[in-house]
Design an enzyme around this catalytic site. Structure first.
Site, PDB file in Angstrom:
ATOM      1  N   ARG A   1       0.817  -1.216   0.000  1.00 43.03           N
ATOM      2  CA  ARG A   1       0.000   0.000   0.000  1.00 43.03           C
ATOM      3  C   ARG A   1       0.855   1.271   0.000  1.00 43.03           C
ATOM      4  NH1 ARG A   1      -5.262  -1.304   3.849  1.00 43.03           N
ATOM      5  NH2 ARG A   1      -6.544  -2.075   2.151  1.00 43.03           N
TER       6      ARG A   1
ATOM      7  N   LYS B   1     -12.758  -9.654   9.126  1.00 46.19           N
ATOM      8  CA  LYS B   1     -13.733  -8.552   9.273  1.00 46.19           C
ATOM      9  C   LYS B   1     -15.108  -9.056   8.835  1.00 46.19           C
ATOM     10  CE  LYS B   1     -10.420  -4.797   8.463  1.00 46.19           C
ATOM     11  NZ  LYS B   1      -9.922  -3.836   7.472  1.00 46.19           N
TER      12      LYS B   1
ATOM     13  N   GLY C   1      -5.684  -5.543   2.305  1.00 44.75           N
ATOM     14  CA  GLY C   1      -4.332  -5.386   2.853  1.00 44.75           C
ATOM     15  C   GLY C   1      -3.706  -6.729   3.184  1.00 44.75           C
TER      16      GLY C   1
ATOM     17  N   GLY D   1     -12.501  -3.995   1.529  1.00 40.76           N
ATOM     18  CA  GLY D   1     -13.914  -3.594   1.598  1.00 40.76           C
ATOM     19  C   GLY D   1     -14.303  -2.701   0.425  1.00 40.76           C
TER      20      GLY D   1
HETATM   21  P1  ADP Z   1      -8.078  -8.146   4.196  1.00 41.58           P
HETATM   22  O1  ADP Z   1      -7.112  -7.246   4.909  1.00 41.58           O
HETATM   23  O2  ADP Z   1      -7.426  -8.930   3.111  1.00 41.58           O
HETATM   24  O3  ADP Z   1      -9.309  -7.414   3.726  1.00 41.58           O
HETATM   25  P2  ADP Z   1      -9.178  -9.067   6.717  1.00 41.58           P
HETATM   26  O4  ADP Z   1      -8.577  -7.866   7.368  1.00 41.58           O
HETATM   27  O5  ADP Z   1     -10.653  -9.173   6.672  1.00 41.58           O
HETATM   28  O6  ADP Z   1      -8.574  -9.261   5.240  1.00 41.58           O
HETATM   29  O7  ADP Z   1      -8.670 -10.389   7.455  1.00 41.58           O
HETATM   30  C1  ADP Z   1      -7.305 -10.691   7.639  1.00 41.58           C
HETATM   31  C2  ADP Z   1      -7.095 -11.387   8.960  1.00 41.58           C
HETATM   32  O8  ADP Z   1      -7.934 -12.546   9.045  1.00 41.58           O
HETATM   33  C3  ADP Z   1      -5.685 -11.912   9.148  1.00 41.58           C
HETATM   34  O9  ADP Z   1      -5.097 -11.203  10.225  1.00 41.58           O
HETATM   35  C4  ADP Z   1      -5.868 -13.398   9.476  1.00 41.58           C
HETATM   36  O10 ADP Z   1      -5.035 -13.849  10.526  1.00 41.58           O
HETATM   37  C5  ADP Z   1      -7.309 -13.447   9.914  1.00 41.58           C
HETATM   38  N1  ADP Z   1      -7.920 -14.783   9.777  1.00 41.58           N
HETATM   39  C6  ADP Z   1      -8.187 -15.461   8.651  1.00 41.58           C
HETATM   40  N2  ADP Z   1      -8.734 -16.645   8.937  1.00 41.58           N
HETATM   41  C7  ADP Z   1      -8.816 -16.746  10.279  1.00 41.58           C
HETATM   42  C8  ADP Z   1      -9.306 -17.733  11.185  1.00 41.58           C
HETATM   43  N3  ADP Z   1      -9.785 -18.889  10.755  1.00 41.58           N
HETATM   44  N4  ADP Z   1      -9.249 -17.453  12.505  1.00 41.58           N
HETATM   45  C9  ADP Z   1      -8.729 -16.287  12.936  1.00 41.58           C
HETATM   46  N5  ADP Z   1      -8.263 -15.305  12.132  1.00 41.58           N
HETATM   47  C10 ADP Z   1      -8.298 -15.538  10.817  1.00 41.58           C
HETATM   48  C1  3PG Z   2      -8.767  -1.552   4.843  1.00 36.01           C
HETATM   49  O1  3PG Z   2      -7.726  -2.032   5.304  1.00 36.01           O
HETATM   50  O2  3PG Z   2      -9.671  -2.255   4.323  1.00 36.01           O
HETATM   51  C2  3PG Z   2      -8.936  -0.056   4.827  1.00 36.01           C
HETATM   52  O3  3PG Z   2      -7.755   0.604   5.183  1.00 36.01           O
HETATM   53  C3  3PG Z   2     -10.074   0.360   5.721  1.00 36.01           C
HETATM   54  O4  3PG Z   2      -9.807  -0.003   7.054  1.00 36.01           O
HETATM   55  P1  3PG Z   2     -11.026  -0.166   8.082  1.00 36.01           P
HETATM   56  O5  3PG Z   2     -11.773  -1.410   7.689  1.00 36.01           O
HETATM   57  O6  3PG Z   2     -10.400  -0.247   9.443  1.00 36.01           O
HETATM   58  O7  3PG Z   2     -11.902   1.062   7.924  1.00 36.01           O
HETATM   59 MG    MG Z   3      -6.974  -6.543   6.906  1.00 36.35          MG
END
Ligand code: ADP
Ligand code: 3PG
Ligand code: MG
Length: 393
Positions: A37, A197, A348, A371
């Site tokens: 990023r 998330k 991310g 998101g």
């Molecule tokens: P992104 O950043 O790609 O949008 P998220 O922020 O939603 O993805 O999720 C990433 C996090 O999800 C990572 O820190 C990972 O460790 C966690 N994660 C994925 N699968 C699991 C699981 N089964 N249990 C706990 N954490 C998980």
């Molecule tokens: C992301 O990592 O998806 C963006 O930076 C937004 O972060 P947030 O879900 O904490 O608003």
């Molecule tokens: Mg993330």
């Protein structure tokens, strides 16, 4: 078409407030795990520097509750210094008189990184007074924070209404790539969802039923879907409100003839095992916590991915940061990379995981949005892009 930074003239000496999304994945001790990023933003920053602007960079990192030293942006300023030696300053404050003074004495063509904007709760409330304070730092606002264009916050939305504005190169590039995949999806179109998330993204998944042909669900996103089918998940996290949504999604998918594929095995550990020794299991007993998808699930997912013409992936399929639980995510990254489909990976952590797999250069479009990318695929416009002025032709 939105106004882009290319359309801005006479930038020399102008104070440009550049909103970026430097919300990078970090480990437990605050080390940056992936710089995508930040590197994705360099062309926009370089352009503004070369035009002689005073570049004021504003971003969030994490979801702090007030000031948290582990979420300070100081380490990010050190990375920027490597790209722009002698041109980067760090401000310990985000707004206020001290910042204004620092900006006043900033040489043209230099950069100042403001401290984490989310240390102020007013940011997330899109507080108009806080937006005004941000606006008072600059003459022009540039939004290049694609990853948080779905967040109507003071630094992404409120401030854009108060200053002449434009989008940056990264936002432009992301919109072009995603719009094309949305308008002309290649079918079969397989969407892969994982990550943590869940509350945020499960609503997006609801609308994905209409767009994708098949949906593969892993990571923490899978647990509410398993619970909705009365399949035990042990101590793996699953909120009741998400279970209710998952139940509805499963019904909708059945009615619309869309396939949803859930994990049939897991890599888990026992909660009373201090060493968190991982093992593969088909069933999750009450003292087990699942942290990755198992080999049978990987094989099921592989079959769908190999048959796809377009794949959209958001959210790691396990705790990929831990070596015991990274296998599922790494394997799926390899499969997506080696398949012939048009592939988009967004988020991310997802991008960080794909980089870790060494296959990033084989993904068609690596998106800095998680998101935000999902919202676009849902067919929604992003409020922080909407608020930017149209280009005058
Ligand atoms: P992104 O950043 O790609 O949008 P998220 O922020 O939603 O993805 O999720 C990433 C996090 O999800 C990572 O820190 C990972 O460790 C966690 N994660 C994925 N699968 C699991 C699981 N089964 N249990 C706990 N954490 C998980
Ligand atoms: C992301 O990592 O998806 C963006 O930076 C937004 O972060 P947030 O879900 O904490 O608003
Ligand atoms: Mg993330």
């Amino acid at each position: 078409m939105k106004r882009s930074i290319r359309d801005l003239v006479d930038l020399k000496g102008k104070r440009v407030l550049l909103r970026t999304d430097f919300n990078v994945p970090m480990d437990k001790v605050g080390r940056i795990l992936d710089q995508t990023r930040i590197t994705a933003e360099i062309p926009t920053i370089r352009y503004l520097v070369n035009q002689g602007a005073k570049v004021i960079i504003c971003t969030h990192l994490g979801r702090p509750n007030g000031y948290e030293i582990s979420l300070s942006l100081w380490p990010i300023s050190l990375i920027l210094m490597k790209y722009f030696p002698g041109k980067v300053q760090f401000s310990q404050k985000t707004v206020g008189d001290k910042v204004k003074q620092q900006i006043e004495s900033l040489p043209d063509g230099s950069i100042i990184l403001l401290e984490n904007v989310r240390f102020h709760k007013e940011e997330m409330e899109d507080d108009p007074v806080f937006a005004k304070e941000l606006a008072s730092l600059a003459d022009i606002y540039v939004n290049d924070a694609f990853g948080c264009c779905h967040r109507k916050h003071a630094s992404t939305y409120g401030v854009a209404r108060l200053l002449p504005n434009a989008i940056g190169f990264l936002v432009e590039k992301e919109l072009n790539a995603i719009q094309d995949a949305m308008d002309h999806p290649k079918r079969p179109f397989v969407a892969i969802f994982g990550g943590f998330k869940v509350e945020d993204k499960i609503k997006v998944l609801k609308n994905m039923i209409d767009i994708a042909d098949t949906i593969l669900i892993g990571g923490a996103m899978a647990y509410p879907f398993l619970v909705a089918q009365w399949i035990p998940v042990g101590l793996s996290p699953s909120r009741p409100e998400c279970v209710a949504i998952a139940e509805q999604i499963l019904k909708d998918a059945q009615a619309k003839g869309k396939k949803i594929i859930l994990p049939v095995d897991h890599v888990a550990y026992r909660s009373d095992d201090k060493k968190h020794k991982p093992f593969v299991t088909d069933t999750l007993q009450s003292n087990m916590i699942a942290c990755d998808i198992g080999p049978k699930t990987i094989a099921l997912f592989e079959k769908e991915i190999r048959g796809a013409k377009q794949v959209l992936w958001n959210g790691p399929l396990g705790k990929y940061e831990d070596k015991e639980f990274k296998n599922g995510t790494m394997k799926i990254a390899e499969i997506v990379a080696s398949s012939k489909c048009y592939s988009i990976v967004g988020g991310g952590d997802s991008v960080s995981a794909v980089n870790k797999s060494g296959k990033a250069n084989m993904i068609s479009h690596l998106s800095t949005g998680g998101g935000a990318t999902m919202k676009l695929f849902e067919g929604n416009s992003l409020p922080c892009i909407e608020v930017i002025q149209e280009k005058i032709i």
